[in-house]
Design a protein around this motif. Structure first.
Motif, PDB file in Angstrom:
ATOM      1  N   LEU A 186       0.815  -1.220   0.000  1.00  0.00           N
ATOM      2  CA  LEU A 186       0.000   0.000   0.000  1.00  0.00           C
ATOM      3  C   LEU A 186       0.847   1.268   0.000  1.00  0.00           C
ATOM      4  CD1 LEU A 186      -2.757  -1.103   2.543  1.00  0.00           C
ATOM      5  CD2 LEU A 186      -3.031  -0.825   0.070  1.00  0.00           C
ATOM      6  N   MET A 187       2.002   1.213   0.649  1.00  0.00           N
ATOM      7  CA  MET A 187       2.851   2.403   0.742  1.00  0.00           C
ATOM      8  C   MET A 187       3.896   2.474  -0.361  1.00  0.00           C
ATOM      9  SD  MET A 187       3.385   2.736   4.880  1.00  0.00           S
ATOM     10  CE  MET A 187       4.176   4.346   4.680  1.00  0.00           C
ATOM     11  N   GLY A 188       3.960   1.446  -1.185  1.00  0.00           N
ATOM     12  CA  GLY A 188       4.917   1.442  -2.285  1.00  0.00           C
ATOM     13  C   GLY A 188       6.355   1.257  -1.844  1.00  0.00           C
ATOM     14  N   THR A 189       6.547   0.676  -0.666  1.00  0.00           N
ATOM     15  CA  THR A 189       7.897   0.394  -0.184  1.00  0.00           C
ATOM     16  C   THR A 189       8.146  -1.109  -0.217  1.00  0.00           C
ATOM     17  OG1 THR A 189       7.123   0.225   2.094  1.00  0.00           O
ATOM     18  CG2 THR A 189       7.860   2.400   1.354  1.00  0.00           C
ATOM     19  N   ARG A 190       9.417  -1.472  -0.209  1.00  0.00           N
ATOM     20  CA  ARG A 190       9.737  -2.898  -0.273  1.00  0.00           C
ATOM     21  C   ARG A 190      10.806  -3.317   0.728  1.00  0.00           C
ATOM     22  NH1 ARG A 190       9.871  -4.375  -6.786  1.00  0.00           N
ATOM     23  NH2 ARG A 190       7.703  -3.851  -7.214  1.00  0.00           N
ATOM     24  N   THR A 191      11.261  -2.401   1.553  1.00  0.00           N
ATOM     25  CA  THR A 191      12.370  -2.724   2.440  1.00  0.00           C
ATOM     26  C   THR A 191      11.896  -3.404   3.720  1.00  0.00           C
ATOM     27  OG1 THR A 191      12.247  -0.531   3.453  1.00  0.00           O
ATOM     28  CG2 THR A 191      13.787  -0.814   1.617  1.00  0.00           C
ATOM     29  N   ILE A 192      12.823  -4.166   4.282  1.00  0.00           N
ATOM     30  CA  ILE A 192      12.646  -4.742   5.609  1.00  0.00           C
ATOM     31  C   ILE A 192      14.021  -4.780   6.268  1.00  0.00           C
ATOM     32  CG2 ILE A 192      12.853  -7.139   4.759  1.00  0.00           C
ATOM     33  CD1 ILE A 192      10.843  -7.913   7.013  1.00  0.00           C
ATOM     34  N   SER A 193      14.097  -4.364   7.502  1.00  0.00           N
ATOM     35  CA  SER A 193      15.379  -4.305   8.211  1.00  0.00           C
ATOM     36  C   SER A 193      15.853  -5.707   8.562  1.00  0.00           C
ATOM     37  CB  SER A 193      15.230  -3.469   9.481  1.00  0.00           C
ATOM     38  OG  SER A 193      14.359  -4.134  10.392  1.00  0.00           O
ATOM     39  N   PRO A 194      17.170  -5.882   8.801  1.00  0.00           N
ATOM     40  CA  PRO A 194      17.661  -7.195   9.243  1.00  0.00           C
ATOM     41  C   PRO A 194      16.964  -7.676  10.515  1.00  0.00           C
ATOM     42  CG  PRO A 194      19.497  -5.820   8.562  1.00  0.00           C
ATOM     43  CD  PRO A 194      18.279  -4.941   8.537  1.00  0.00           C
ATOM     44  N   ALA A 195      16.690  -6.741  11.443  1.00  0.00           N
ATOM     45  CA  ALA A 195      15.985  -7.126  12.672  1.00  0.00           C
ATOM     46  C   ALA A 195      14.564  -7.593  12.358  1.00  0.00           C
ATOM     47  CB  ALA A 195      15.948  -5.945  13.648  1.00  0.00           C
ATOM     48  N   GLY A 196      13.882  -6.873  11.459  1.00  0.00           N
ATOM     49  CA  GLY A 196      12.531  -7.266  11.052  1.00  0.00           C
ATOM     50  C   GLY A 196      12.535  -8.604  10.344  1.00  0.00           C
ATOM     51  N   CYS A 197      13.556  -8.811   9.515  1.00  0.00           N
ATOM     52  CA  CYS A 197      13.679 -10.079   8.782  1.00  0.00           C
ATOM     53  C   CYS A 197      13.916 -11.232   9.753  1.00  0.00           C
ATOM     54  CB  CYS A 197      14.845  -9.966   7.798  1.00  0.00           C
ATOM     55  SG  CYS A 197      14.705 -11.031   6.360  1.00  0.00           S
ATOM     56  N   GLY A 198      14.827 -11.015  10.721  1.00  0.00           N
ATOM     57  CA  GLY A 198      15.105 -12.051  11.711  1.00  0.00           C
ATOM     58  C   GLY A 198      13.885 -12.367  12.565  1.00  0.00           C
ATOM     59  N   THR A 199      13.120 -11.327  12.884  1.00  0.00           N
ATOM     60  CA  THR A 199      11.905 -11.526  13.685  1.00  0.00           C
ATOM     61  C   THR A 199      10.889 -12.370  12.922  1.00  0.00           C
ATOM     62  OG1 THR A 199      12.220  -9.396  14.799  1.00  0.00           O
ATOM     63  CG2 THR A 199      10.014 -10.359  14.881  1.00  0.00           C
ATOM     64  N   GLN A 200      10.719 -12.085  11.627  1.00  0.00           N
ATOM     65  CA  GLN A 200       9.788 -12.878  10.812  1.00  0.00           C
ATOM     66  C   GLN A 200      10.225 -14.339  10.759  1.00  0.00           C
ATOM     67  OE1 GLN A 200       9.075 -11.242   6.865  1.00  0.00           O
ATOM     68  NE2 GLN A 200       7.198 -10.279   7.600  1.00  0.00           N
ATOM     69  N   ILE A 201      11.521 -14.572  10.528  1.00  0.00           N
ATOM     70  CA  ILE A 201      12.026 -15.950  10.449  1.00  0.00           C
ATOM     71  C   ILE A 201      11.814 -16.663  11.784  1.00  0.00           C
ATOM     72  CG2 ILE A 201      14.100 -17.383  10.201  1.00  0.00           C
ATOM     73  CD1 ILE A 201      15.152 -15.280   8.220  1.00  0.00           C
ATOM     74  N   PHE A 202      12.163 -15.984  12.889  1.00  0.00           N
ATOM     75  CA  PHE A 202      12.037 -16.590  14.215  1.00  0.00           C
ATOM     76  C   PHE A 202      10.581 -16.939  14.533  1.00  0.00           C
ATOM     77  CE2 PHE A 202      10.932 -15.711  18.695  1.00  0.00           C
ATOM     78  CZ  PHE A 202      11.520 -16.825  19.270  1.00  0.00           C
ATOM     79  N   LEU A 203       9.681 -15.969  14.346  1.00  0.00           N
ATOM     80  CA  LEU A 203       8.278 -16.210  14.685  1.00  0.00           C
ATOM     81  C   LEU A 203       7.658 -17.265  13.778  1.00  0.00           C
ATOM     82  CD1 LEU A 203       6.998 -12.584  15.417  1.00  0.00           C
ATOM     83  CD2 LEU A 203       7.321 -14.442  17.054  1.00  0.00           C
ATOM     84  N   PHE A 204       7.977 -17.197  12.484  1.00  0.00           N
ATOM     85  CA  PHE A 204       7.382 -18.149  11.544  1.00  0.00           C
ATOM     86  C   PHE A 204       7.819 -19.579  11.860  1.00  0.00           C
ATOM     87  CE2 PHE A 204       7.530 -20.532   7.546  1.00  0.00           C
ATOM     88  CZ  PHE A 204       6.176 -20.552   7.266  1.00  0.00           C
ATOM     89  N   LEU A 205       9.113 -19.768  12.116  1.00  0.00           N
ATOM     90  CA  LEU A 205       9.611 -21.116  12.408  1.00  0.00           C
ATOM     91  C   LEU A 205       9.154 -21.589  13.789  1.00  0.00           C
ATOM     92  CD1 LEU A 205      13.226 -20.900  10.943  1.00  0.00           C
ATOM     93  CD2 LEU A 205      11.308 -22.197  10.036  1.00  0.00           C
ATOM     94  N   THR A 206       9.072 -20.669  14.742  1.00  0.00           N
ATOM     95  CA  THR A 206       8.569 -21.032  16.078  1.00  0.00           C
ATOM     96  C   THR A 206       7.136 -21.535  15.987  1.00  0.00           C
ATOM     97  OG1 THR A 206       9.996 -19.447  17.216  1.00  0.00           O
ATOM     98  CG2 THR A 206       7.993 -20.142  18.375  1.00  0.00           C
ATOM     99  N   LEU A 207       6.306 -20.781  15.265  1.00  0.00           N
ATOM    100  CA  LEU A 207       4.892 -21.143  15.154  1.00  0.00           C
ATOM    101  C   LEU A 207       4.699 -22.376  14.277  1.00  0.00           C
ATOM    102  CD1 LEU A 207       3.642 -17.483  14.741  1.00  0.00           C
ATOM    103  CD2 LEU A 207       3.245 -18.944  16.738  1.00  0.00           C
ATOM    104  N   GLY A 208       5.466 -22.443  13.165  1.00  0.00           N
ATOM    105  CA  GLY A 208       5.360 -23.610  12.280  1.00  0.00           C
ATOM    106  C   GLY A 208       5.822 -24.878  12.970  1.00  0.00           C
ATOM    107  N   GLY A 209       6.975 -24.810  13.673  1.00  0.00           N
ATOM    108  CA  GLY A 209       7.474 -25.976  14.405  1.00  0.00           C
ATOM    109  C   GLY A 209       6.553 -26.361  15.551  1.00  0.00           C
ATOM    110  N   GLY A 210       6.059 -25.345  16.264  1.00  0.00           N
ATOM    111  CA  GLY A 210       5.125 -25.613  17.358  1.00  0.00           C
ATOM    112  C   GLY A 210       3.863 -26.286  16.870  1.00  0.00           C
TER     113      GLY A 210
END
Length: 303
Positions: A86-110
């Protein structure tokens, strides 16, 4: 909008799932609608289970945890994707990227281990009904649920930390709509062979072992159901188990394709579609499957 060739900054660039054609705008609107329905459906399931005394059983306790995990999965992925679109941006910070990976794998594995716990619960209920209150006591249910969250969290922490420890000295453009470990590792300018092997071993532990337990449980359930003399009892057992098997098939099919299928069978477009299925569509299907096929839940809804 960022210059896609500008990859010298620390942020990663997500190419996303949609462009701004009329068709994709419609599809994006559908994803947003499914996201809202998923949040509402799973929240309603949690409230029903909490409020209705008839649903205070181990099966529905596990189901409430499944709904919570599904709510967190869609909330981890869709809001960031929608904001970027919606905002026409495409960036994600390394911290944001790591958070997505951590939460996704935590929830998927759980969720993998939680589905195995639900299969064991059905096995005990059908094959050992008289001992069910003893075998599936509150303490065991709590330990199984806590173990699911803990094992998922350990996997998410290890993989997110290791993925972000690699140097990314060339392209930082991720051809995906969220940060997923396999997509990010492809960009690393270091030898990732050992980590990819480690990730494959983790997949065996997190996917195939729980799946084996689920299949073993349902094999024993099927044998017990076929020995039942009452047709009504058989129908009730099949109705209860078919809902869970449908959820298992949808979840494990998509996860095994992404994380364990040979790379030669993958394409970027297909990976995006499969990822969209299990991050967006599966969470909305779970409450629908359990509410439509379950008389107890339908009774609680009518109340």
């Amino acid at each position: 909008m960022e210059d896609l060739n500008d990859t010298t900054e620390m942020n990663f660039i997500l190419l996303g799932l949609f462009n701004h054609t009329q068709t994709h705008v419609f599809l994006f609107s559908m994803v947003l609608m499914i996201f809202l329905i998923s949040l509402l459906g799973n929240a309603l399931m949690i409230v029903l289970i909490h409020e209705d005394p008839q649903l205070h059983t181990p099966m529905y306790f596990f189901l409430s945890q499944l709904s919570l995990m599904d709510m967190m999965v869609v909330s981890t992925i869709v809001p960031k994707m929608a904001t970027n679109y919606l905002m026409g941006t495409r960036t994600i910070s390394p911290a944001g990227c790591g958070t997505q990976i951590f939460l996704f794998l935590t929830l998927g594995g759980g969720e993998c281990f939680l589905l195995a716990a639900m299969a064991y619960d059905r096995y005990v209920a059908i094959c050992h009904p008289l001992r069910y209150p003893i075998l599936m006591n509150h303490k065991l249910c709590f330990h199984m649920t806590a173990g699911s969250w803990l094992l998922g969290g350990v996997d998410g922490l290890m993989q997110a930390g290791t993925t972000l420890s690699f140097p990314y000295c060339h392209s930082r453009v991720i051809n995906h709509f969220f940060c997923e470990a396999p997509s990010l590792v492809r960009l690393a300018c270091a030898d990732t062979t050992f980590f990819e092997f480690f990730m494959y071993v983790c997949c065996i532990l997190m996917l195939l072992i729980p799946l084996s337990l689920i299949l073993a449980s349902y094999s024993l359930i099927l044998a017990a159901v076929l020995r039942m003399k009452s047709i009504a009892a058989q129908k009730k057992a099949f109705a209860t188990c078919s809902s869970h098997l449908a959820v298992v098939g949808l979840f494990y099919g998509a996860m095994i394709f992404i994380y364990m299928w040979p790379k030669s069978y993958h394409s970027v477009a297909l990976d995006k579609v499969v990822s969209a299925f299990y991050t967006t569509f599966t969470p909305v299907l779970n409450p629908l499957i359990y509410s439509v096929r379950n008389k107890d839940v339908k009774g609680a809804l009518r109340k």
